[in-house]
Design an enzyme around this catalytic site. Structure first.
Site, PDB file in Angstrom:
ATOM      1  N   HIS A 118     -19.587  37.189 -28.549  1.00  0.00           N
ATOM      2  CA  HIS A 118     -20.207  35.869 -28.953  1.00  0.00           C
ATOM      3  C   HIS A 118     -19.414  34.915 -28.727  1.00  0.00           C
ATOM      4  CE1 HIS A 118     -17.245  38.206 -31.544  1.00  0.00           C
ATOM      5  NE2 HIS A 118     -17.132  36.414 -32.273  1.00  0.00           N
ATOM      6  N   ASP A 119     -18.245  35.383 -27.942  1.00  0.00           N
ATOM      7  CA  ASP A 119     -17.236  33.601 -27.578  1.00  0.00           C
ATOM      8  C   ASP A 119     -17.232  33.958 -26.199  1.00  0.00           C
ATOM      9  OD1 ASP A 119     -16.297  33.506 -29.977  1.00  0.00           O
ATOM     10  OD2 ASP A 119     -14.614  34.674 -29.816  1.00  0.00           O
TER      11      ASP A 119
ATOM     12  N   ASP B  81     -30.782  38.555 -40.442  1.00  0.00           N
ATOM     13  CA  ASP B  81     -30.419  39.285 -41.122  1.00  0.00           C
ATOM     14  C   ASP B  81     -30.370  40.775 -41.659  1.00  0.00           C
ATOM     15  OD1 ASP B  81     -33.198  40.296 -42.288  1.00  0.00           O
ATOM     16  OD2 ASP B  81     -33.604  38.408 -42.455  1.00  0.00           O
TER      17      ASP B  81
ATOM     18  N   ASP C 139     -10.355  40.476 -36.845  1.00  0.00           N
ATOM     19  CA  ASP C 139     -10.652  38.605 -35.474  1.00  0.00           C
ATOM     20  C   ASP C 139      -9.356  38.125 -35.238  1.00  0.00           C
ATOM     21  OD1 ASP C 139     -12.023  36.528 -35.028  1.00  0.00           O
ATOM     22  OD2 ASP C 139     -11.617  35.745 -36.623  1.00  0.00           O
TER      23      ASP C 139
ATOM     24  N   ASP D 207     -16.117  43.178 -38.862  1.00  0.00           N
ATOM     25  CA  ASP D 207     -16.002  42.386 -38.932  1.00  0.00           C
ATOM     26  C   ASP D 207     -14.725  41.912 -40.001  1.00  0.00           C
ATOM     27  OD1 ASP D 207     -14.730  40.467 -36.488  1.00  0.00           O
ATOM     28  OD2 ASP D 207     -16.419  40.236 -35.725  1.00  0.00           O
TER      29      ASP D 207
ATOM     30  N   ASP E 283     -34.732  38.709 -37.593  1.00  0.00           N
ATOM     31  CA  ASP E 283     -35.088  37.690 -38.861  1.00  0.00           C
ATOM     32  C   ASP E 283     -35.938  38.987 -39.747  1.00  0.00           C
ATOM     33  OD1 ASP E 283     -35.627  36.503 -41.023  1.00  0.00           O
ATOM     34  OD2 ASP E 283     -36.669  34.513 -40.170  1.00  0.00           O
TER      35      ASP E 283
ATOM     36  N   GLU F  90      -9.258  42.300 -31.626  1.00  0.00           N
ATOM     37  CA  GLU F  90      -8.731  41.447 -30.932  1.00  0.00           C
ATOM     38  C   GLU F  90      -8.002  40.567 -30.305  1.00  0.00           C
ATOM     39  OE1 GLU F  90     -12.262  37.626 -30.130  1.00  0.00           O
ATOM     40  OE2 GLU F  90     -10.804  37.450 -32.256  1.00  0.00           O
TER      41      GLU F  90
END
Length: 534
Positions: free
Chosen positions: A328-329, A33, A204, A102, A25, A267
């Protein structure tokens, strides 16, 4: 050994996934960011990764934290603006690195202008841009399809009297990829970023983009148990992986091929025999259909050995393999297998044949963070409570140093950090030669310096117990990799005639440089990378 002299960057290099909300950040608002990523590019360059995959940063109501896109060609103001993006892309390219975006084509946000038009009336020109169906005679849903986030995959729009489809949240309506206008609009969005200079896309939920034309009910899953996600009650045979999806992927590939050396990644959570079909006829599909076996399989040598061999045997001729260790999943690797085996996992990822994908923070040994229910952000947790499906634990902020908030932000971090961040952080581990970070750095440097490890051929080596062994061979060198996936000593007798070599890399660094031959005793959690004498 394939004797071609040149390989594309996405075959030779390592892909590193950044979840932008959690990387760094720069503004002090508690959320990572684009400028934060820019400020940390030197770290990534030193680590040795070349492909930077950035999870969605497009305008979004953040119902699913960026995977609900309301503008495919913009930047969410929380994460930056287009000038920030341009500077980041320039900084990545200046360092000889690549940027992968992504792309989320299966669904948009319900706040996207397209859906706002689509739902306004049955005769709106964009009505057929999304999937609308009449209720059954009793007023119920058109079929039994389920949402990944719990409940029906259909929501009734009372204004027009029809249901719309959403494979995920009701705020994520599915686009209708059977409509040619949707094809054109979405390909134009991809073209926008390609013209800016991005080097590829991770697409995705690629396998879900097309649905059964007849909208038939999905059959029940005979293996369902109560501890599974409610979504798993049915087998999604009609709501995913339809034959026509390959035509869509082929279109995307045709577009990206117009831009030299771009890569299309899919993915795809499917069994191997189905996954490999996404390479496409004549390899005109995705160059890298993501292979998630190291994420999903039990950490057992024989299971992993069988999976590797099945994958190698299933690849189409000239199809390039790839391996994913975390994302991230899914729960972080150090939480799934423990901190010692996480080093074995790193050796496996970075020495198998194919393109490796790393997840930010795994290189410093980050683990899942316990998120109290009242602090949960992820809709998979809030919509399906009590199942442990929430993904917040693996999305927590990157740990840069031992200062407050691990040096991630001057504000309040959007998710809590690991309690032991003062030990597990980049600054502390950089000073410790035996740290996980320096383990990764040394291994990545070795991989980059040896063609046999980056692009060489793969040969399985029979092993027993909890040991996994294989060879990597190039035109001039060969390596034997032996990994103990357990916490017990193992005797190893590789079936290689009169083999001997030098340990080039090990979880036990004191063994590096030693000559070794014949049978050996492998210590618990030990991995060896041996350069064979030719």
């Amino acid at each position: 050994m394939n004797r071609k002299d040149t390989y594309l960057w996405w075959q030779k290099e390592i892909i590193y996934q950044i979840y932008p909300r959690s990387f760094y950040d720069s503004s002090g608002n508690g959320t990572g960011d684009l400028n934060g990523i820019l400020q940390k590019l030197d770290y990534l360059e030193e680590l040795g990764v070349k492909g930077i995959w950035i999870s969605p940063f497009f305008p979004s109501p953040m119902a699913d934290f960026g995977y609900d896109v309301s503008d495919y060609t913009g930047i969410h103001p929380l994460i930056g603006n287009m000038d920030d993006f341009d500077r980041l892309l320039e900084g990545i390219h200046k360092r000889g690195m690549k940027m992968i975006l992504d792309f989320v084509p299966n669904h948009s946000s319900d706040e996207h202008p397209w859906f706002q038009e689509s739902k306004s009336s049955r005769d709106n020109p964009k009505r057929d841009w999304y999937v609308w169906k009449d209720p059954k005679p009793d007023g119920s849903e058109p079929n039994n399809w389920l949402s990944e986030f719990g409940g029906s995959a259909w929501t009734l729009d009372e204004n027009t009297g029809q249901y719309y489809l959403h494979t995920y949240l009701d705020k994520q309506p599915d686009l209708n990829w059977r409509n040619p206008e949707v094809h054109e609009a979405m390909l134009n969005c991809m073209r926008f970023w390609l013209d800016k200079g991005v080097d590829g896309f991770r697409v995705d939920v690629m396998w879900q983009m097309i649905k059964d034309k007849q909208f038939r009910d999905n059959p029940p899953n005979p293996d369902y148990t109560e501890d599974m996600s409610p979504y798993d009650k049915l087998l999604p045979v009609y709501s995913s992986d339809q034959p026509e999806v390959h035509d869509v992927v082929r279109e995307m590939r045709k577009l990206t091929d117009q831009y030299p050396e771009t890569v299309l990644i899919g993915e795809i959570y499917l069994p191997i025999q189905d996954l490999v079909t996404y390479y496409g006829h004549d390899l005109q599909g995705a160059q890298l259909p993501f292979n998630f076996q190291l994420v999903e399989l039990p950490w057992e040598a024989r299971r992993i050995e069988a999976a590797i061999n099945e994958y190698e045997a299933s690849l189409p001729s000239e199809g390039w393999p790839n391996w994913v260790l975390g994302n991230h999943d899914k729960s972080r690797i150090a939480s799934r297998v423990g901190p010692q085996q996480a080093r074995i996992a790193a050796m496996l990822l970075l020495t198998l044949k194919g393109t490796p994908t790393m997840y930010y923070g795994d290189e410093i040994g980050m683990t899942d963070v316990h998120i109290p229910v009242e602090m949960a952000n992820d809709p998979r947790e809030t919509k399906v409570p009590g199942k442990g499906l929430g993904r917040d634990p693996e999305r927590t902020p990157m740990q840069w140093d031992s200062s407050e908030n691990a040096g991630f932000t001057n504000g309040k971090p959007w998710l809590p950090l690991m309690e032991n961040y003062k030990k597990f952080n980049v600054a502390s581990e950089s000073k410790d030669q035996d740290s996980m970070l320096n383990f990764y750095r040394r291994l990545i440097k070795l991989r980059a310096s040896e063609k046999a490890l980056s692009v060489g051929d793969f040969y399985p080596v029979p092993a027993e117990g909890n040991v996994l062994a294989y060879r990597r061979e190039g035109p001039k060198k060969a390596f034997l990799i032996i990994l103990n996936l357990g916490d017990q000593k193992e005797q190893v007798d590789p079936e290689l005639p009169q083999w001997k070599g030098t340990v080039r890399f090990s979880t036990h660094s004191e063994k590096e440089g030693k000559e070794i031959k014949g049978s050996l005793i492998l210590q618990p959690d030990e991995g060896l990378l041996i350069e064979l004498k030719q």
